[in-house]
Design a protein around this motif. Structure first.
Motif, PDB file in Angstrom:
ATOM      1  N   VAL A 263       0.834  -1.205   0.000  1.00  0.00           N
ATOM      2  CA  VAL A 263       0.000   0.000   0.000  1.00  0.00           C
ATOM      3  C   VAL A 263       0.868   1.254   0.000  1.00  0.00           C
ATOM      4  O   VAL A 263       0.687   2.168  -0.819  1.00  0.00           O
ATOM      5  CB  VAL A 263      -0.951  -0.009   1.204  1.00  0.00           C
ATOM      6  N   PHE A 264       1.816   1.308   0.924  1.00  0.00           N
ATOM      7  CA  PHE A 264       2.637   2.510   1.044  1.00  0.00           C
ATOM      8  C   PHE A 264       3.639   2.629  -0.105  1.00  0.00           C
ATOM      9  O   PHE A 264       3.960   3.734  -0.545  1.00  0.00           O
ATOM     10  CB  PHE A 264       3.351   2.533   2.391  1.00  0.00           C
ATOM     11  N   ALA A 265       4.131   1.491  -0.599  1.00  0.00           N
ATOM     12  CA  ALA A 265       5.087   1.539  -1.710  1.00  0.00           C
ATOM     13  C   ALA A 265       4.454   2.119  -2.968  1.00  0.00           C
ATOM     14  O   ALA A 265       5.139   2.753  -3.775  1.00  0.00           O
ATOM     15  CB  ALA A 265       5.640   0.138  -1.988  1.00  0.00           C
ATOM     16  N   GLU A 266       3.157   1.933  -3.150  1.00  0.00           N
ATOM     17  CA  GLU A 266       2.480   2.485  -4.324  1.00  0.00           C
ATOM     18  C   GLU A 266       2.018   3.919  -4.104  1.00  0.00           C
ATOM     19  O   GLU A 266       1.386   4.511  -4.975  1.00  0.00           O
ATOM     20  CB  GLU A 266       1.293   1.612  -4.717  1.00  0.00           C
ATOM     21  N   GLY A 267       2.324   4.477  -2.936  1.00  0.00           N
ATOM     22  CA  GLY A 267       1.985   5.860  -2.660  1.00  0.00           C
ATOM     23  C   GLY A 267       0.582   6.086  -2.146  1.00  0.00           C
ATOM     24  O   GLY A 267       0.099   7.229  -2.134  1.00  0.00           O
ATOM     25  N   SER A 268      -0.092   5.023  -1.710  1.00  0.00           N
ATOM     26  CA  SER A 268      -1.446   5.144  -1.193  1.00  0.00           C
ATOM     27  C   SER A 268      -1.436   5.348   0.311  1.00  0.00           C
ATOM     28  O   SER A 268      -0.453   5.052   1.004  1.00  0.00           O
ATOM     29  CB  SER A 268      -2.264   3.893  -1.528  1.00  0.00           C
ATOM     30  N   ALA A 269      -2.559   5.843   0.827  1.00  0.00           N
ATOM     31  CA  ALA A 269      -2.824   5.829   2.262  1.00  0.00           C
ATOM     32  C   ALA A 269      -3.503   4.507   2.609  1.00  0.00           C
ATOM     33  O   ALA A 269      -4.062   3.831   1.742  1.00  0.00           O
ATOM     34  CB  ALA A 269      -3.711   7.000   2.651  1.00  0.00           C
ATOM     35  N   SER A 270      -3.461   4.142   3.886  1.00  0.00           N
ATOM     36  CA  SER A 270      -4.057   2.894   4.328  1.00  0.00           C
ATOM     37  C   SER A 270      -5.275   3.180   5.203  1.00  0.00           C
ATOM     38  O   SER A 270      -5.195   3.951   6.162  1.00  0.00           O
ATOM     39  CB  SER A 270      -3.042   2.077   5.137  1.00  0.00           C
ATOM     40  N   VAL A 271      -6.398   2.561   4.855  1.00  0.00           N
ATOM     41  CA  VAL A 271      -7.600   2.572   5.691  1.00  0.00           C
ATOM     42  C   VAL A 271      -7.880   1.118   6.033  1.00  0.00           C
ATOM     43  O   VAL A 271      -8.150   0.309   5.139  1.00  0.00           O
ATOM     44  CB  VAL A 271      -8.801   3.202   4.968  1.00  0.00           C
ATOM     45  N   ALA A 272      -7.787   0.779   7.318  1.00  0.00           N
ATOM     46  CA  ALA A 272      -7.853  -0.626   7.707  1.00  0.00           C
ATOM     47  C   ALA A 272      -8.753  -0.831   8.918  1.00  0.00           C
ATOM     48  O   ALA A 272      -8.756  -0.028   9.855  1.00  0.00           O
ATOM     49  CB  ALA A 272      -6.453  -1.166   8.017  1.00  0.00           C
ATOM     50  N   ALA A 273      -9.513  -1.915   8.879  1.00  0.00           N
ATOM     51  CA  ALA A 273     -10.222  -2.415  10.055  1.00  0.00           C
ATOM     52  C   ALA A 273      -9.389  -3.561  10.596  1.00  0.00           C
ATOM     53  O   ALA A 273      -9.236  -4.590   9.926  1.00  0.00           O
ATOM     54  CB  ALA A 273     -11.624  -2.882   9.671  1.00  0.00           C
ATOM     55  N   THR A 274      -8.823  -3.368  11.782  1.00  0.00           N
ATOM     56  CA  THR A 274      -7.783  -4.283  12.247  1.00  0.00           C
ATOM     57  C   THR A 274      -8.217  -5.181  13.400  1.00  0.00           C
ATOM     58  O   THR A 274      -7.376  -5.778  14.069  1.00  0.00           O
ATOM     59  CB  THR A 274      -6.525  -3.493  12.656  1.00  0.00           C
ATOM     60  N   SER A 275      -9.471  -5.313  13.644  1.00  0.00           N
ATOM     61  CA  SER A 275     -10.036  -6.167  14.695  1.00  0.00           C
ATOM     62  C   SER A 275      -9.448  -5.839  16.064  1.00  0.00           C
ATOM     63  O   SER A 275     -10.068  -5.121  16.838  1.00  0.00           O
ATOM     64  CB  SER A 275      -9.926  -7.660  14.349  1.00  0.00           C
ATOM     65  N   ARG A 276      -8.263  -6.289  16.386  1.00  0.00           N
ATOM     66  CA  ARG A 276      -7.683  -6.067  17.714  1.00  0.00           C
ATOM     67  C   ARG A 276      -6.446  -5.172  17.640  1.00  0.00           C
ATOM     68  O   ARG A 276      -5.765  -5.091  16.611  1.00  0.00           O
ATOM     69  CB  ARG A 276      -7.297  -7.402  18.359  1.00  0.00           C
ATOM     70  N   CYS A 277      -6.138  -4.538  18.767  1.00  0.00           N
ATOM     71  CA  CYS A 277      -4.987  -3.626  18.823  1.00  0.00           C
ATOM     72  C   CYS A 277      -3.677  -4.330  18.517  1.00  0.00           C
ATOM     73  O   CYS A 277      -2.732  -3.705  18.025  1.00  0.00           O
ATOM     74  CB  CYS A 277      -4.902  -2.970  20.192  1.00  0.00           C
ATOM     75  N   ALA A 278      -3.599  -5.618  18.805  1.00  0.00           N
ATOM     76  CA  ALA A 278      -2.345  -6.341  18.596  1.00  0.00           C
ATOM     77  C   ALA A 278      -1.905  -6.327  17.141  1.00  0.00           C
ATOM     78  O   ALA A 278      -0.716  -6.503  16.852  1.00  0.00           O
ATOM     79  CB  ALA A 278      -2.483  -7.779  19.095  1.00  0.00           C
ATOM     80  N   VAL A 279      -2.830  -6.094  16.213  1.00  0.00           N
ATOM     81  CA  VAL A 279      -2.464  -6.033  14.797  1.00  0.00           C
ATOM     82  C   VAL A 279      -1.489  -4.893  14.540  1.00  0.00           C
ATOM     83  O   VAL A 279      -0.690  -4.930  13.599  1.00  0.00           O
ATOM     84  CB  VAL A 279      -3.722  -5.901  13.925  1.00  0.00           C
ATOM     85  N   SER A 280      -1.496  -3.885  15.405  1.00  0.00           N
ATOM     86  CA  SER A 280      -0.593  -2.749  15.228  1.00  0.00           C
ATOM     87  C   SER A 280       0.866  -3.116  15.455  1.00  0.00           C
ATOM     88  O   SER A 280       1.757  -2.359  15.054  1.00  0.00           O
ATOM     89  CB  SER A 280      -0.994  -1.605  16.159  1.00  0.00           C
ATOM     90  N   LEU A 281       1.138  -4.256  16.065  1.00  0.00           N
ATOM     91  CA  LEU A 281       2.517  -4.745  16.108  1.00  0.00           C
ATOM     92  C   LEU A 281       3.055  -4.929  14.692  1.00  0.00           C
ATOM     93  O   LEU A 281       4.256  -4.758  14.445  1.00  0.00           O
ATOM     94  CB  LEU A 281       2.590  -6.073  16.863  1.00  0.00           C
ATOM     95  N   ALA A 282       2.166  -5.266  13.758  1.00  0.00           N
ATOM     96  CA  ALA A 282       2.557  -5.441  12.361  1.00  0.00           C
ATOM     97  C   ALA A 282       2.505  -4.142  11.578  1.00  0.00           C
ATOM     98  O   ALA A 282       3.367  -3.870  10.743  1.00  0.00           O
ATOM     99  CB  ALA A 282       1.649  -6.481  11.702  1.00  0.00           C
ATOM    100  N   THR A 283       1.498  -3.313  11.843  1.00  0.00           N
ATOM    101  CA  THR A 283       1.307  -2.133  11.004  1.00  0.00           C
ATOM    102  C   THR A 283       2.280  -1.006  11.309  1.00  0.00           C
ATOM    103  O   THR A 283       2.812  -0.361  10.394  1.00  0.00           O
ATOM    104  CB  THR A 283      -0.131  -1.597  11.120  1.00  0.00           C
ATOM    105  N   LEU A 284       2.531  -0.725  12.574  1.00  0.00           N
ATOM    106  CA  LEU A 284       3.299   0.476  12.930  1.00  0.00           C
ATOM    107  C   LEU A 284       4.726   0.470  12.397  1.00  0.00           C
ATOM    108  O   LEU A 284       5.200   1.513  11.912  1.00  0.00           O
ATOM    109  CB  LEU A 284       3.287   0.685  14.441  1.00  0.00           C
ATOM    110  N   PRO A 285       5.468  -0.635  12.451  1.00  0.00           N
ATOM    111  CA  PRO A 285       6.823  -0.591  11.881  1.00  0.00           C
ATOM    112  C   PRO A 285       6.824  -0.244  10.387  1.00  0.00           C
ATOM    113  O   PRO A 285       7.743   0.436   9.913  1.00  0.00           O
ATOM    114  CB  PRO A 285       7.356  -2.004  12.133  1.00  0.00           C
ATOM    115  N   VAL A 286       5.801  -0.676   9.660  1.00  0.00           N
ATOM    116  CA  VAL A 286       5.730  -0.369   8.230  1.00  0.00           C
ATOM    117  C   VAL A 286       5.369   1.098   8.026  1.00  0.00           C
ATOM    118  O   VAL A 286       5.919   1.775   7.151  1.00  0.00           O
ATOM    119  CB  VAL A 286       4.713  -1.293   7.531  1.00  0.00           C
TER     120      VAL A 286
END
Length: 274
Positions: free
Chosen positions: A73-96
């Motif tokens: 998503v970010f490599a193509e220059g887009s913004a990300s809109v995500a429904a991530t169910s639980r907060c723990a998913v942010s362990l994956a999203t934030l570093p990216v």
């Protein structure tokens, strides 16, 4: 920036089985608004209700897929809109997020700070370790890179002593529900790009179904004025976590419509570019 839409539909430290269909409900609502079908990551599996280590191991395959998705998503220059169910998913999203937008601040709407480490947590809940993991205070094997100086906390009212010490040590802005929300946000953001995490338990209990309930939260009107302020800045993404599709396991489905209406000023930024 145009937006890419994602639904995370796998377990990630779940206490019950309501957030995965909740994320799907948000995805369906966004599809209705935009005509764009979200990319779905992972498959439904029943909640484990285990400690952080077992939960992280079980979630890791889907979390790595989520990282791959955001990389694209970010490599193509887009913004990300995500429904991530639980907060723990942010362990994956934030570093990216930080890899692709190193100057961005992370506005973290939540009743909790999620700044505990495996050594400081009193509950063992994976979701409570997210920001500490993304900041490299412990190794999640999903990367790090988040500077605590780029963090803005909004709505927190259930803080552990360890978290409070970190907030004070790093002078992390902590905007309380009783503050002048737009003014406090404007000062803390200070012109930087923004990535938003919205945990539904930032709201006053009874507004939307969510796992944790703590009195003294934001109203939907509060969330709306925050969204209006944020929409005046450059937004690189938003993730919506902890929306459950029912008040209990036997209850009827609850629409995410009022929640999405409260953040519509942000979502509208991307609809105009799709």
């Amino acid at each position: 920036m145009k937006a890419a839409y994602t639904v995370f539909h796998a377990r990630a430290g779940d206490h019950n089985d309501l957030a995965m269909p909740g994320a799907a409900a948000i995805g369906n609502a966004l599809l209705g608004q935009t005509g764009i079908a979200p990319t779905t990551i992972g498959n439904f599996e029943p909640a484990l209700n285990k400690g952080w280590r077992e939960e992280l191991e079980a979630a890791m395959p889907a979390l790595r897929l989520m990282q791959d998705r955001l990389e694209s998503v970010f490599a193509e220059g887009s913004a990300s809109v995500a429904a991530t169910s639980r907060c723990a998913v942010s362990l994956a999203t934030l570093p990216v997020v930080i890899k692709h937008h190193p100057s961005a601040c992370v506005v973290w709407f939540d009743a909790h700070a999620d700044l505990n480490t495996p050594g400081s947590t009193t509950t063992g809940y994976l979701g409570g370790l997210v920001l500490a993991g993304a900041a490299g205070l412990w190794n999640s094997d999903l990367g790090a890179g988040l500077s605590l100086n780029s963090l803005i906390l909004v709505g927190q009212r259930d803080l552990d002593p360890f978290e409070q010490e970190l907030i004070e040590q790093f002078a992390i802005p902590h905007i309380r529900p009783t503050d002048d929300l737009p003014a406090a946000l404007r000062q803390a953001i200070s012109g930087r790009p923004i990535y938003i995490h919205l945990d539904c338990d930032v709201l006053e209990p009874g507004i939307v179904p969510t796992d944790y309930c703590h009195e003294g939260g934001l109203t939907l009107d509060d969330l709306l004025v925050c969204s209006q302020e944020i929409a005046e800045h450059r937004v690189v993404g938003i993730e919506i976590a902890e929306f459950q599709n029912a008040w209990d396991q036997s209850g009827g489905s609850v629409s995410p419509g009022p929640l999405l209406q409260a953040i519509d000023p942000i979502l509208a930024l991307f609809r105009s570019r799709t």
